[in-house]
Design a protein around this motif. Structure first.
Motif, PDB file in Angstrom:
ATOM      1  N   ILE A 162     -12.682   1.516   5.311  1.00 54.06           N
ATOM      2  CA  ILE A 162     -12.029   0.208   5.385  1.00 54.06           C
ATOM      3  C   ILE A 162     -10.681   0.228   4.666  1.00 54.06           C
ATOM      4  O   ILE A 162      -9.703  -0.375   5.124  1.00 54.06           O
ATOM      5  CB  ILE A 162     -12.955  -0.895   4.828  1.00 54.06           C
ATOM      6  N   GLY A 163     -10.595   0.914   3.548  1.00 51.97           N
ATOM      7  CA  GLY A 163      -9.304   1.071   2.891  1.00 51.97           C
ATOM      8  C   GLY A 163      -8.304   1.777   3.797  1.00 51.97           C
ATOM      9  O   GLY A 163      -7.129   1.385   3.886  1.00 51.97           O
ATOM     10  N   LEU A 164      -8.778   2.808   4.489  1.00 52.48           N
ATOM     11  CA  LEU A 164      -7.896   3.584   5.365  1.00 52.48           C
ATOM     12  C   LEU A 164      -7.387   2.758   6.548  1.00 52.48           C
ATOM     13  O   LEU A 164      -6.207   2.835   6.902  1.00 52.48           O
ATOM     14  CB  LEU A 164      -8.622   4.834   5.872  1.00 52.48           C
ATOM     15  N   VAL A 165      -8.257   1.944   7.163  1.00 52.94           N
ATOM     16  CA  VAL A 165      -7.768   1.133   8.289  1.00 52.94           C
ATOM     17  C   VAL A 165      -6.788   0.077   7.794  1.00 52.94           C
ATOM     18  O   VAL A 165      -5.859  -0.297   8.524  1.00 52.94           O
ATOM     19  CB  VAL A 165      -8.907   0.472   9.111  1.00 52.94           C
ATOM     20  N   ASN A 166      -6.950  -0.375   6.554  1.00 51.82           N
ATOM     21  CA  ASN A 166      -5.977  -1.321   6.013  1.00 51.82           C
ATOM     22  C   ASN A 166      -4.617  -0.662   5.793  1.00 51.82           C
ATOM     23  O   ASN A 166      -3.581  -1.305   5.975  1.00 51.82           O
ATOM     24  CB  ASN A 166      -6.498  -1.965   4.729  1.00 51.82           C
ATOM     25  N   VAL A 167      -4.617   0.616   5.432  1.00 52.56           N
ATOM     26  CA  VAL A 167      -3.353   1.359   5.338  1.00 52.56           C
ATOM     27  C   VAL A 167      -2.695   1.417   6.721  1.00 52.56           C
ATOM     28  O   VAL A 167      -1.498   1.111   6.874  1.00 52.56           O
ATOM     29  CB  VAL A 167      -3.575   2.782   4.793  1.00 52.56           C
ATOM     30  N   LEU A 168      -3.470   1.806   7.727  1.00 54.57           N
ATOM     31  CA  LEU A 168      -2.937   1.915   9.096  1.00 54.57           C
ATOM     32  C   LEU A 168      -2.333   0.589   9.566  1.00 54.57           C
ATOM     33  O   LEU A 168      -1.219   0.544  10.101  1.00 54.57           O
ATOM     34  CB  LEU A 168      -4.049   2.332  10.062  1.00 54.57           C
TER      35      LEU A 168
END
Length: 335
Positions: A162-168
């Motif tokens: 979820i952190g990674l998709v927020n970066v994207l």
């Protein structure tokens, strides 16, 4: 495996499932039998990050036909209440949601679902990308709630899926710089690969020290913090880090009661917002994937056939890789 193939209702479709991602909530239900007030009281099928192929349509379905490849939005309102009328159907108290007690999920061979919440995938969007629209939607909804825009400086706490998709999504929405924190060096490396500008591996720092590091790397305090862990110390760091007048969005779910420096947030007019899943995100996500403006493929690090579901869940439980994907269609021979 041995359940009868369900018949679709008038406005439903029957799907042969293809790709289903494992979420932390799936593992939590498996291990603990509950998340907050949602308690597993009888056997329940897990899975809510999913895509598949339409094999049968109900008589009221006109926009889909057998053979269509679709991504499934797992939350379906049961009634048109005040929240649906306001376009915030995710907040409807009676909503059906895959793999949330008592509603079964879609980690199975065949599954029926409301046709209105199945979205046709363009030819250049894979089944795996279709399944990843669910976590990607959390990022879209969180960044919308946060107000990410051109030039935003963003702090993302937690480098899990979820952190990674927020970066994207933050980068896609125009963020000028994104800094992300985590305990794991390998997860921070993945964040760097997908576009994070700065990473901080947290060891024994206090929340104030983490906030200071964030400010130092960005050259200023971020206007927006997206907290994806639910850990008390991380929420504290999020409040300390966020610029006065900025916004902190709470995405991660931890204990019901946490101790936070609420007066610090109040006197600096830091807005604290929650999110609950998502709404109105699948069309946006499909457009982004089809146009290749967002690439979610690097998130999938492990793949298992449905027969090895237990092994897949154990892998997720150990925190290996990023996203574990189960393949439910035995006829599919793609790598």
């Amino acid at each position: 495996e041995n359940r009868p193939v369900p018949e679709p209702g008038p406005n439903e479709v029957l799907l042969r499932m293809h790709s289903v991602g494992i979420c932390g909530s799936d593992v939590h239900y498996w291990q603990h039998g509950r998340i907050g007030d949602f308690v597993v009281k009888e056997p329940m099928v897990l899975g809510h990050e999913a895509s598949g192929t339409v094999v049968k349509v109900g008589p009221g379905v006109t926009h889909l036909k057998p053979g269509d490849r679709v991504a499934i939005e797992p939350g379906v309102p049961r009634e048109v209440d005040e929240f649906c009328k306001a376009g915030r159907y995710n907040l409807s108290p009676t909503i059906f949601f895959c793999a949330t007690p008592p509603d079964d999920g879609n980690l199975c061979r065949y599954y029926k679902h409301s046709a209105s919440y199945c979205y046709k995938l363009p030819d250049n969007v894979t089944f795996e990308e279709g399944a990843l629209i669910e976590p990607l939607s959390v990022g879209i909804h969180a960044c919308r709630r946060a107000g990410v825009t051109l030039g935003s400086k963003v702090f993302v706490s937690g480098s899990g899926p979820i952190g990674l998709v927020n970066v994207l999504v933050a980068k896609m929405m125009g963020a000028a710089a994104v800094v992300i924190t985590d305990l794991s060096a390998s997860r921070l490396q993945k964040a760097k690969e997908i576009g994070a500008d700065f990473t901080i591996q947290v060891k024994n720092e206090t929340p104030q020290e983490v906030a200071s590091k964030v400010e130092s790397l960005l050259g200023c305090m971020p206007e927006i913090t997206v907290e994806c862990t639910g850990v008390q110390a991380c929420i504290q760091a999020g409040i300390y880090a966020t610029r006065s007048g900025g916004t902190l969005v709470l995405v991660g779910l931890g204990p019901e009661m946490v101790t936070v420096p609420i007066v610090n947030a109040a006197v600096r007019e830091v807005d604290i917002r929650g999110i609950f899943r998502y709404c109105n995100t699948w069309p946006v996500a499909i457009a982004l994937l089809a146009s290749k403006r967002i690439n979610v493929k690097p998130l999938v690090t492990h793949r298992f056939p449905l027969e090895k579901a237990l092994e897949a869940f154990e892998t997720t439980k150990r925190g290996e890789g990023v996203k574990v994907m189960l393949k439910c269609d035995p006829t599919d021979q793609s790598p």
